[in-house]
Design an enzyme around this catalytic site. Structure first.
Site, PDB file in Angstrom:
ATOM      1  N   ASP A   1       4.734   0.714  12.075  1.00  0.00           N
ATOM      2  CA  ASP A   1       3.261   0.276  11.639  1.00  0.00           C
ATOM      3  C   ASP A   1       3.205  -1.249  12.095  1.00  0.00           C
ATOM      4  OD1 ASP A   1       2.923   2.529  10.475  1.00  0.00           O
ATOM      5  OD2 ASP A   1       3.227   1.984   8.475  1.00  0.00           O
TER       6      ASP A   1
ATOM      7  N   ARG B   1      -4.245  10.759   4.041  1.00  0.00           N
ATOM      8  CA  ARG B   1      -3.242  11.754   4.346  1.00  0.00           C
ATOM      9  C   ARG B   1      -2.319  11.522   3.175  1.00  0.00           C
ATOM     10  NH1 ARG B   1       0.290  14.043   7.688  1.00  0.00           N
ATOM     11  NH2 ARG B   1       2.340  13.679   7.045  1.00  0.00           N
TER      12      ARG B   1
ATOM     13  N   CYS C   1      -4.884   8.334   9.488  1.00  0.00           N
ATOM     14  CA  CYS C   1      -5.251   7.843  10.717  1.00  0.00           C
ATOM     15  C   CYS C   1      -4.960   8.838  12.011  1.00  0.00           C
ATOM     16  CB  CYS C   1      -4.056   6.734  10.757  1.00  0.00           C
ATOM     17  SG  CYS C   1      -4.419   4.990  10.259  1.00  0.00           S
TER      18      CYS C   1
ATOM     19  N   ARG D   1       0.890  14.608  12.966  1.00  0.00           N
ATOM     20  CA  ARG D   1       1.095  14.469  11.642  1.00  0.00           C
ATOM     21  C   ARG D   1       1.272  15.653  11.169  1.00  0.00           C
ATOM     22  NH1 ARG D   1      -0.547   8.583   9.678  1.00  0.00           N
ATOM     23  NH2 ARG D   1       1.444   8.892   8.387  1.00  0.00           N
ATOM     24  N   PRO D   2       2.419  16.557  11.443  1.00  0.00           N
ATOM     25  CA  PRO D   2       2.486  17.891  10.615  1.00  0.00           C
ATOM     26  C   PRO D   2       2.878  17.492   8.909  1.00  0.00           C
ATOM     27  CG  PRO D   2       4.128  17.754  12.133  1.00  0.00           C
ATOM     28  CD  PRO D   2       3.488  16.409  12.449  1.00  0.00           C
ATOM     29  N   ILE D   3       3.085  18.574   8.219  1.00  0.00           N
ATOM     30  CA  ILE D   3       3.687  18.411   7.020  1.00  0.00           C
ATOM     31  C   ILE D   3       4.475  19.708   6.757  1.00  0.00           C
ATOM     32  CG2 ILE D   3       1.695  17.494   5.607  1.00  0.00           C
ATOM     33  CD1 ILE D   3       0.849  20.164   4.667  1.00  0.00           C
ATOM     34  N   ASP D   4       5.243  20.218   7.920  1.00  0.00           N
ATOM     35  CA  ASP D   4       6.027  21.238   7.836  1.00  0.00           C
ATOM     36  C   ASP D   4       7.262  20.747   6.967  1.00  0.00           C
ATOM     37  OD1 ASP D   4       6.439  19.314   9.891  1.00  0.00           O
ATOM     38  OD2 ASP D   4       8.023  20.966  10.560  1.00  0.00           O
TER      39      ASP D   4
ATOM     40  N   LYS E   1       0.915  -1.338  -0.044  1.00  0.00           N
ATOM     41  CA  LYS E   1      -0.033  -0.144  -0.164  1.00  0.00           C
ATOM     42  C   LYS E   1       0.767   1.229  -0.019  1.00  0.00           C
ATOM     43  CE  LYS E   1      -1.748   1.596   4.032  1.00  0.00           C
ATOM     44  NZ  LYS E   1      -1.303   3.209   4.239  1.00  0.00           N
ATOM     45  N   ASN E   2       1.816   1.201   0.809  1.00  0.00           N
ATOM     46  CA  ASN E   2       2.675   2.555   1.041  1.00  0.00           C
ATOM     47  C   ASN E   2       3.522   2.533  -0.333  1.00  0.00           C
ATOM     48  OD1 ASN E   2       1.308   2.991   3.415  1.00  0.00           O
ATOM     49  ND2 ASN E   2       3.029   2.540   4.663  1.00  0.00           N
TER      50      ASN E   2
ATOM     51  N   ARG F   1      -8.423  -0.262   5.193  1.00  0.00           N
ATOM     52  CA  ARG F   1      -7.672   0.743   4.549  1.00  0.00           C
ATOM     53  C   ARG F   1      -6.302   0.096   3.825  1.00  0.00           C
ATOM     54  NH1 ARG F   1      -5.590   5.557   8.036  1.00  0.00           N
ATOM     55  NH2 ARG F   1      -4.355   5.224   6.144  1.00  0.00           N
TER      56      ARG F   1
HETATM   57  C1  UD1 Z   1       4.935   6.767   6.153  1.00  0.00           C
HETATM   58  C2  UD1 Z   1       3.721   5.834   6.101  1.00  0.00           C
HETATM   59  C3  UD1 Z   1       3.032   5.404   7.367  1.00  0.00           C
HETATM   60  C4  UD1 Z   1       4.506   5.070   8.479  1.00  0.00           C
HETATM   61  C5  UD1 Z   1       5.398   6.322   8.574  1.00  0.00           C
HETATM   62  C6  UD1 Z   1       6.582   6.060   9.282  1.00  0.00           C
HETATM   63  C7  UD1 Z   1       2.730   6.092   3.792  1.00  0.00           C
HETATM   64  C8  UD1 Z   1       1.554   6.334   3.102  1.00  0.00           C
HETATM   65  N1  UD1 Z   1       2.717   6.137   5.299  1.00  0.00           N
HETATM   66  O1  UD1 Z   1       3.980   7.831   6.656  1.00  0.00           O
HETATM   67  O2  UD1 Z   1       2.637   4.175   7.267  1.00  0.00           O
HETATM   68  O3  UD1 Z   1       3.773   4.881   9.702  1.00  0.00           O
HETATM   69  O4  UD1 Z   1       5.740   6.697   7.056  1.00  0.00           O
HETATM   70  O5  UD1 Z   1       7.214   5.039   8.844  1.00  0.00           O
HETATM   71  O6  UD1 Z   1       4.002   5.703   3.218  1.00  0.00           O
HETATM   72  N2  UD1 Z   1       6.941  14.502  10.396  1.00  0.00           N
HETATM   73  C9  UD1 Z   1       6.773  15.937  10.868  1.00  0.00           C
HETATM   74  N3  UD1 Z   1       6.638  16.921   9.600  1.00  0.00           N
HETATM   75  C10 UD1 Z   1       6.462  16.516   8.460  1.00  0.00           C
HETATM   76  C11 UD1 Z   1       6.266  15.020   8.032  1.00  0.00           C
HETATM   77  C12 UD1 Z   1       6.640  14.079   9.203  1.00  0.00           C
HETATM   78  O7  UD1 Z   1       7.016  16.251  11.683  1.00  0.00           O
HETATM   79  O8  UD1 Z   1       6.072  17.367   7.443  1.00  0.00           O
HETATM   80  C13 UD1 Z   1       7.123  13.731  11.465  1.00  0.00           C
HETATM   81  C14 UD1 Z   1       6.012  12.617  11.693  1.00  0.00           C
HETATM   82  O9  UD1 Z   1       5.266  13.156  12.618  1.00  0.00           O
HETATM   83  C15 UD1 Z   1       6.730  11.539  12.160  1.00  0.00           C
HETATM   84  C16 UD1 Z   1       7.860  11.344  11.485  1.00  0.00           C
HETATM   85  O10 UD1 Z   1       8.146  12.671  11.205  1.00  0.00           O
HETATM   86  O11 UD1 Z   1       6.763  11.636  13.640  1.00  0.00           O
HETATM   87  C17 UD1 Z   1       8.141  10.571  10.282  1.00  0.00           C
HETATM   88  O12 UD1 Z   1       6.873  10.752   9.378  1.00  0.00           O
HETATM   89  P1  UD1 Z   1       6.657  10.219   7.948  1.00  0.00           P
HETATM   90  O13 UD1 Z   1       8.139   9.423   7.703  1.00  0.00           O
HETATM   91  O14 UD1 Z   1       6.797  11.558   7.212  1.00  0.00           O
HETATM   92  O15 UD1 Z   1       5.537   9.387   7.839  1.00  0.00           O
HETATM   93  P2  UD1 Z   1       4.721   9.428   6.725  1.00  0.00           P
HETATM   94  O16 UD1 Z   1       5.262   9.741   5.360  1.00  0.00           O
HETATM   95  O17 UD1 Z   1       3.377  10.455   6.919  1.00  0.00           O
END
Ligand code: UD1
Length: 420
Positions: free
Chosen positions: A306, A93, A117, A122-125, A23-24, A398
């Site tokens: 996960d 997401r 989830c 889960r920020p996107i900064d 999926k990922n 999902r």
């Molecule tokens: C992806 C996976 C998810 C998995 C996660 C960690 C997909 C679709 N999802 O999620 O299943 O649990 O990797 O292996 O592939 N963070 C920030 N700012 C950001 C982005 C992330 O602070 O802009 C933090 C997150 O809160 C978290 C960490 O960075 O603590 C890692 O997150 P990230 O690797 O980005 O996870 P996802 O890509 O959302």
């Protein structure tokens, strides 16, 4: 109406279960199809609702989507819309990936903050900061993110911390960007290598996925193509943990050892009986294992967040005390309360779960709070004495395909039901 799994635990499971495609890996790959000119076809697409949702979002962007069982074709020739509304991002997401793809192709995009989830804020900064470092102008207003990439230039991006999604977004955004973009401190997850493989198969020039640095030499266009995504390592790990608890020669096929090495080491140290044979692993439960003293979730190649809820079930039924530290997502212990209802003895202190092993679990009414918590609760139900009802099955759908049917084939007593 609530869809539930009704489970009667205590069965030994045997037979074969196949791991579906990842999926990922599929989610970013489908989003990145926007970068291509023409038609993409995929031949092993699992029935996960996250993939359905990604297809729905692509349709709104004017992608022609044709889906028949495991076959999917995407024709991106008439994509014009570059706005993704709250209704769509709230469902998924992974819609954030579309931002990288739209900016890469059209140099503009508007997207609402993504959902997904409930495992943390889960920020996107990190994504936004990286886009800005390439010259993208971003304005955040009324819950929407307005991006203008007309002055975007290839260059260096240094991620402040490792993020799977941000690494993938930037790969997409730089694929068609003139010049060389270098991404430093990237995530090394196998799904990133798969995205690199997919884009390169269409004519992109990306190197380094799987290491700390990725170099993307921009190309003018990507052509049509066909692709098959590799097996899902989290599903593989989920089935392996289930087999370690109640399997008897339970065979997991489509299993990639290299993606699950950390879990295999844990099981080996616990003296679980498994045999690897080509792309199969055959596992037989060995009663209660000695607890594995300490595991923390970390980016690949370490133990994945996960699989944390599923491993917690294994530790709950082990002999002794173990500690699991969740480093990635602050709310990812929602399953603890549900496991406690079933007789588990777990104490949570900030990011630590201290688990005192118990001899058995008892059936109860439990609620999935997210995809992987749900998978963990199903395993707990299959191990428990009596009946367990796992609520909120939509979370499990999902990322697991008809899980109840697959487990029935192994001999489990589990059925899907609608309740008022
Ligand atoms: C992806 C996976 C998810 C998995 C996660 C960690 C997909 C679709 N999802 O999620 O299943 O649990 O990797 O292996 O592939 N963070 C920030 N700012 C950001 C982005 C992330 O602070 O802009 C933090 C997150 O809160 C978290 C960490 O960075 O603590 C890692 O997150 P990230 O690797 O980005 O996870 P996802 O890509 O959302």
């Amino acid at each position: 109406m609530d869809e539930v799994f009704l489970i009667r635990g205590g069965k030994t499971l045997s037979g074969e279960i196949e791991v579906e495609a990842s999926k990922n890996a599929y989610l970013p790959i489908l989003a990145s199809s926007i970068l291509c000119d023409g038609e993409m076809t995929f031949t092993n697409v699992p029935e996960f609702s996250d993939i359905d949702n990604m297809c729905e979002i692509l349709k709104i962007l004017n992608v022609k989507v044709l889906r028949k069982e495991n076959y999917l074709s995407l024709n991106t020739e008439s994509v014009m819309n570059t706005k993704i509304s709250h209704e769509l991002t709230a469902k998924l997401r992974a819609s954030i990936f579309l931002l990288g793809a739209l900016l890469g192709k059209f140099r503009q995009a508007v997207i609402s903050y993504p959902g997904g989830c409930k495992i943390g804020t889960r920020p996107i900064d990190i994504h936004l900061k990286a886009f800005r470092s390439l010259g993208v102008k971003i304005v955040e207003k009324h819950g929407y993110i307005y991006c203008n990439a007309s002055n975007m230039k290839a260059g260096k991006v240094v991620f402040p911390s490792v993020s799977v999604g941000a690494t993938e977004s930037l790969m997409m955004c730089a694929t068609l960007l003139e010049g060389e973009t270098t991404l430093y401190n990237v995530a090394k997850e196998p799904e990133i290598k798969e995205l690199e493989k997919f884009l390169n198969s269409l004519g992109a020039d990306i190197r380094g996925a799987g290491t700390d640095t990725i170099k993307i030499r921009g190309v003018k266009k990507l052509h049509s193509g066909e692709f098959k995504v590799f097996p899902d390592r989290i599903i593989a790990g989920t089935q392996l943990i289930l087999g370690a608890l109640c399997g008897e020669n339970m065979t997991i096929s489509n299993f990639r050892r290299e993606d699950n090495q950390f879990l295999l080491n844990i099981l080996k140290e616990s003296a679980c009986d498994f045999k690897l044979k080509n792309d199969k692993i055959i596992v037989t439960a060995q009663g209660r294992y000695p607890s594995y003293k300490f595991v923390e979730t970390l980016p690949f190649p370490y133990f994945p967040t996960d699989l944390q809820p599923q491993l917690m079930v294994l530790e709950t039924l082990s002999k002794g005390t173990s500690v699991i530290k969740e480093n990635l997502f602050e709310n990812r212990f929602n399953h603890v309360m549900e496991l406690t209802k079933m007789g588990a003895d777990i104490l949570v202190k900030d990011r630590l779960a201290i688990i005192s092993g118990v001899e058995k679990l008892f059936g109860a009414d439990v609620y999935s709070s997210d995809l992987r918590a749900g998978a963990g609760l199903v395993i707990a139900g299959l191990m428990a004495e009596g009946y367990t009802t796992v609520h909120n099955v939509h979370f499990i759908d999902r990322g697991y395909e008809k899980l109840e049917e697959k487990y029935q084939n192994l001999g489990a007593e589990i059925k899907r039901m609608n309740i008022e």
